[in-house]
Write a protein that holds these residues in place. Structure first.
Motif, short mmCIF file in Angstrom:
data_model
loop_
_atom_site.label_atom_id
_atom_site.label_comp_id
_atom_site.label_asym_id
_atom_site.label_seq_id
_atom_site.Cartn_x
_atom_site.Cartn_y
_atom_site.Cartn_z
N CYS A 39 22.48 21.71 37.91
CA CYS A 39 23.92 21.99 38.01
C CYS A 39 24.51 21.32 39.26
O CYS A 39 25.61 20.76 39.20
CB CYS A 39 24.17 23.49 38.04
N PHE B 175 24.79 17.61 38.53
CA PHE B 175 25.94 17.32 37.66
C PHE B 175 27.25 17.41 38.46
O PHE B 175 28.14 16.57 38.28
CB PHE B 175 25.97 18.26 36.46
N ILE C 139 23.71 12.00 37.58
CA ILE C 139 23.77 12.78 36.35
C ILE C 139 22.48 12.57 35.54
O ILE C 139 21.92 13.53 34.99
CB ILE C 139 25.03 12.42 35.54
#
Length: 141
Positions: A11, A14, A59
């Motif tokens: 997370c 990202f 990512i």
């Protein structure tokens, strides 16, 4: 419980990737703290393409982490994912060590906004990310 660490780390990856996309398209929030400085000037001046490349790589690292932790399942063998996870673990660990001048544990420049953020946030974050990849690599499979 161990699964929570790779999920949290993914997370974060990202979010960092999205932040780079924001910067690539002209966003300025946080820009005063993300690039090393020398004599009051930025040492690096990445363009849109380089910033987007970093976003894609960050990512992709998050996806590799989720794959290696088996949060996302593949039908094919995981050899490429495992290699990618080792690369990411090493890259984040090397980022903690630094390049001995502007960032990392052994940096010489310690009196800039970036170097303070490096000490307080970037190095611990990279250490956590490296650890998350190592934890994911310890999963059987």
């Amino acid at each position: 419980m161990v699964t929570a660490i790779p999920v949290l780390a993914a997370c974060i990856l990202f979010a960092v990737g999205l932040l780079h996309i924001y910067w690539a398209f002209g966003g300025i929030w946080g820009m005063g703290y993300v690039l090393p400085e020398q004599d009051g000037r930025k040492v690096l001046s990445p363009g849109v393409g380089m910033t987007l490349l970093v976003a894609i790589l960050v990512i992709a690292a998050g996806i590799v982490l989720l794959l290696q932790a088996r949060i996302i399942e593949l039908t094919r063998p995981y050899l490429l994912v495992r290699i990618g996870a080792w690369v990411c673990a090493c890259v984040f660990a090397l980022r903690v060590v630094g390049e001995f001048n502007h960032f990392g544990l052994f940096k010489k420049k310690r009196d800039t906004a970036f170097s303070r953020m490096d000490t307080l946030l970037y190095m611990p974050l990279c250490a956590f990310l490296s650890l998350a990849f190592i934890i994911a690599l310890s999963y059987e499979g």
